[in-house]
Design an enzyme around this catalytic site. Structure first.
Site, PDB file in Angstrom:
ATOM      1  CB  VAL A 186      -0.892   0.001   1.271  1.00  0.00           C
ATOM      2  CG1 VAL A 186      -1.809   1.217   1.285  1.00  0.00           C
ATOM      3  CG2 VAL A 186      -1.693  -1.297   1.368  1.00  0.00           C
ATOM      4  CB  CYS A 187       1.144   4.146  -2.294  1.00  0.00           C
ATOM      5  SG  CYS A 187       1.946   5.758  -2.309  1.00  0.00           S
ATOM      6  CB  ILE A 188       3.817   5.283   2.763  1.00  0.00           C
ATOM      7  CG1 ILE A 188       3.716   5.901   4.152  1.00  0.00           C
ATOM      8  CG2 ILE A 188       4.872   5.997   1.926  1.00  0.00           C
ATOM      9  CD1 ILE A 188       4.881   5.621   5.048  1.00  0.00           C
TER      10      ILE A 188
END
Lengths: 130, 135
Positions: A77-79
């Site tokens: 999941v892209c931070i």
């Protein structure tokens, strides 16, 4: 073949997360590899463990968590996208001084470099979104 | 990871109204650290991303259009804009901001990064890529 998969739309509003799930399952069943699935834009919302859909509906987050557990998938999941939208793992919640975290089992938070790396290391990149 | 691939970022949406354009640019900036062969394509409403004189004061959203001018410093120097998409929206080359880079192979001469290409040329550019990310 090695497939990199990107999910770039949110769950339930859009079919992207479902279609990506069916694609990954089918690819693995055919003997292909899916080293990583990257969640970006509203796609990060798939990873919340607090989603409670009606019982007669599919549970998109649980589907992914179970598939990850069964097949050893790397769900990233892209931070940056996650933090904008209120999705934090325990470490980030502590670092940001928040009183809760909500990333479901089987997902991990990491940077956009993981998306580029996936593009470099796979044979095909498939994006599911608008 | 010494392998170099051709990465194309396809920008199809207006800069504001949705987050796609901003989050696409964030991938481009991070991706620049990976020393890949990077190209950006602007088509459909994506051509509005490069228009000059953007002012977002009225909508309370950050104007990120100046960031495009910094792409040269990240060695991102190929920005292709589709001619037909511009025309369909009543836009022309002079409506776009100047984005340039310094060519280290040509005594750091300043050169334009933006190239306007036809729809057919854009198709060829897309066909030539290894990895296409569509936003």
């Amino acid at each position: 073949m090695k497939f990199g998969v990107v999910v770039s739309e949110g769950p339930y509003t859009h079919q992207a997360a479902d279609t990506a799930y069916h694609f990954v399952k089918a690819a693995l069943d055919k003997g292909h590899e899916v080293p990583r699935v990257f969640f970006y834009h509203d796609g990060v919302n798939v990873s919340t463990r607090l989603s409670v859909p009606p019982q007669d509906e599919r549970h998109i987050q649980k589907n992914w968590t179970e598939l990850a557990k069964k097949k050893g998938l790397d769900l990233v999941v892209c931070i940056a996208a996650a933090q904008r939208r209120g999705l934090l793992d325990a470490n980030e919640a502590q670092r940001q001084g928040k009183d809760a975290d909500n990333i479901a089992e089987g997902f991990r938070i990491s940077g956009l470099g993981q998306l580029i790396e996936m593009g470099i290391q796979t044979d095909r990149m498939v994006m599911f979104g608008d | 990871m010494s392998e170099t691939k051709k990465f194309l970022y396809v920008n199809r949406k207006a800069p504001y109204g949705t987050i796609y354009a901003l989050e696409s640019l964030e991938v481009v900036l991070i991706g620049a650290a990976f020393d890949q062969d990077v190209t950006l394509a602007f088509l459909d409403d994506g051509v509005f991303q490069l228009t000059k004189g953007q002012d977002t004061g009225g909508i309370g959203v950050k104007n990120f259009s100046p960031t495009f001018r910094a792409l040269g410093d990240y060695e991102v120097t190929k920005l292709y804009v589709e001619q037909e998409s511009l025309e369909e929206r009543g836009l022309a080359a002079e409506d776009l901001q100047a984005v340039t880079y310094e060519d280290e192979d040509d005594d750091w001469a300043e050169k334009p990064s933006i190239h306007i290409v036809s729809r057919a040329e854009m198709a060829d550019i897309m066909a030539d890529q290894d990895v296409v990310l569509s936003f």
